[in-house]
Design an enzyme around this catalytic site. Structure first.
Site, PDB file in Angstrom:
ATOM      1  N   ARG A  98       0.733  -1.045   0.028  1.00  0.00           N
ATOM      2  CA  ARG A  98      -0.225   0.049  -0.049  1.00  0.00           C
ATOM      3  C   ARG A  98       0.978   1.324   0.192  1.00  0.00           C
ATOM      4  NH1 ARG A  98      -4.957   1.037  -1.443  1.00  0.00           N
ATOM      5  NH2 ARG A  98      -5.199  -0.988  -0.843  1.00  0.00           N
ATOM      6  N   SER A 334      -1.939  -4.204   8.830  1.00  0.00           N
ATOM      7  CA  SER A 334      -3.045  -5.221   8.289  1.00  0.00           C
ATOM      8  C   SER A 334      -3.472  -5.346   6.886  1.00  0.00           C
ATOM      9  CB  SER A 334      -4.114  -5.250   9.461  1.00  0.00           C
ATOM     10  OG  SER A 334      -5.019  -6.609   9.194  1.00  0.00           O
ATOM     11  N   HIS A 336      -5.303  -3.618   4.697  1.00  0.00           N
ATOM     12  CA  HIS A 336      -5.062  -2.607   3.801  1.00  0.00           C
ATOM     13  C   HIS A 336      -3.676  -2.096   3.512  1.00  0.00           C
ATOM     14  CE1 HIS A 336      -5.860   1.617   2.259  1.00  0.00           C
ATOM     15  NE2 HIS A 336      -7.081   0.703   1.366  1.00  0.00           N
ATOM     16  N   CYS A 337      -2.803  -2.203   4.317  1.00  0.00           N
ATOM     17  CA  CYS A 337      -1.665  -2.156   4.513  1.00  0.00           C
ATOM     18  C   CYS A 337      -0.622  -2.915   3.332  1.00  0.00           C
ATOM     19  CB  CYS A 337      -0.714  -2.187   5.746  1.00  0.00           C
ATOM     20  SG  CYS A 337      -1.496  -0.948   6.961  1.00  0.00           S
ATOM     21  N   VAL A 338      -1.037  -4.267   3.089  1.00  0.00           N
ATOM     22  CA  VAL A 338      -0.635  -5.057   2.386  1.00  0.00           C
ATOM     23  C   VAL A 338      -0.952  -5.291   0.947  1.00  0.00           C
ATOM     24  CG1 VAL A 338       0.491  -6.194   4.416  1.00  0.00           C
ATOM     25  CG2 VAL A 338      -1.739  -7.034   3.263  1.00  0.00           C
TER      26      VAL A 338
END
Length: 351
Positions: A98, A334, A336-338
């Site tokens: 992201r 989590s 959204h970050c990945v």
């Protein structure tokens, strides 16, 4: 494909804008976890949770998966056999695509992207390989893109697709990203590059968030006029006052047309989670929206079920799925970050 420089016509000048996450996707880009040290000895458990996430996304849309080396690719292929996944071998530092991946923009059916600098949230970790990922994506897609000198992470910005953006001062205004760039300067920059005509600012994020308070860990658009924002019910928790201030600020904000938003409160996990480097920042706001689905991180927490109850009515046409993220959150982020969505569209080469 064409590289555009800051001196060239901007995406906005050429009619491009950043679409909202709920607009149709062509694919989701991700990176496979590879470094046991970065995961404090929990790599196997992290990979198990990643496999569940990738398999779930791949039920709805293709996944383009970056793998660091032969061991990573072999491991991913074994765990993801039969899933709609394409593998790409290239050097990687970490998995937070992201933030280090491209930010796509669209003009009608035409797709391009902006390549920002990535410096691992102000130089906190290694980033040299991850900073090269957008150029790799450009070669794979043969996509025109704008190379920008500024540092900007995708998790630091939320958009509703109509011109309104959300961010935090605690992140964007750090002196380790773009020293001297003011709120007004960011407003002009994001207008020119991503089509954000109204940039709204919250003060801060979660305690001990190494991103310095990314907006995608606390406050998200669920449609053009609805915002879900994290709240902490315990007044003694350091997150309580920050989240309450954010909530009150959001209630006074308006969109690009001067209309107030619908604000929905989303609880934070009830239990305090500790990791190898202190308090972890678990949050349900770090969900990912895709074609017909929303995946929500779960932590084995008393508020897991309540979070799904809050989110499901906000996505009536999507399957809202809770998946384990207790190991992944050890790395500080989590779902959204990945992930990074590639919107649906015909890739524009600049010609």
């Amino acid at each position: 494909m064409q590289h555009f420089l800051p001196s060239d016509p901007s995406p906005h000048e050429l009619g491009f804008r950043m679409p909202a996450e709920w607009e149709p996707h062509a694919a989701t880009w991700m990176s496979w976890p590879a470094d046991d040290d970065l995961w404090f000895g929990h790599l196997d458990g992290v990979r198990e949770e990643f496999a569940g996430l990738v398999r779930t996304i791949a039920r709805f849309e293709p996944v383009e998966l970056l793998v660091r080396d032969a061991e990573s690719e072999e491991n991913a292929r074994a765990r993801l056999a039969g899933a709609d996944v394409t593998y790409h071998r290239l050097p990687l530092d970490d998995v937070w695509l992201r933030d280090n991946g491209p930010i796509f923009v669209r003009r009608g059916d035409e797709l391009a992207f902006v390549n920002w600098r990535f410096n691992s949230w102000g130089g906190k970790f290694s980033w040299e390989h991850d900073d090269q990922v957008p150029e790799y994506v450009a070669r794979v897609l043969w996509a025109a893109h704008w190379d920008r000198p500024e540092v900007l992470e995708g998790g630091g910005l939320e958009v509703n697709g109509l011109g309104t953006g959300l961010t935090t001062r605690s992140c964007f205004l750090t002196d380790t990203r773009n020293p001297g760039l003011s709120e007004e300067g960011y407003g002009a920059l994001l207008h020119d590059t991503l089509g954000v005509s109204r940039l709204l600012w919250l003060d801060g994020g979660l305690e001990n968030d190494h991103t310095d308070g990314h907006i995608d860990t606390i406050t998200r658009f669920t449609d053009e006029r609805t915002i879900v924002t994290s709240v902490e019910s315990n007044p003694a928790d350091p997150n309580h006052a920050v989240m309450q201030n954010n909530l009150e600020a959001l209630r006074q904000m308006t969109d690009q047309d001067g209309r107030q938003f619908r604000i929905v409160e989303l609880p934070l996990p009830a239990s305090r989670l500790e990791g190898a480097e202190g308090r972890l920042p678990p949050t349900y706001a770090n969900f990912y929206i895709g074609n017909g689905f929303v995946v929500v991180p779960m932590y084995g927490d008393p508020n897991d079920a309540r979070a799904l109850e809050v989110l499901r009515p906000l996505f009536p046409e999507r399957e809202v799925i809770g998946l384990p993220s207790r190991k992944i959150i050890e790395g500080g982020g989590s779902f959204h970050c990945v992930t990074q969505q590639q919107p649906r569209g015909t890739v524009w080469t600049g010609k």
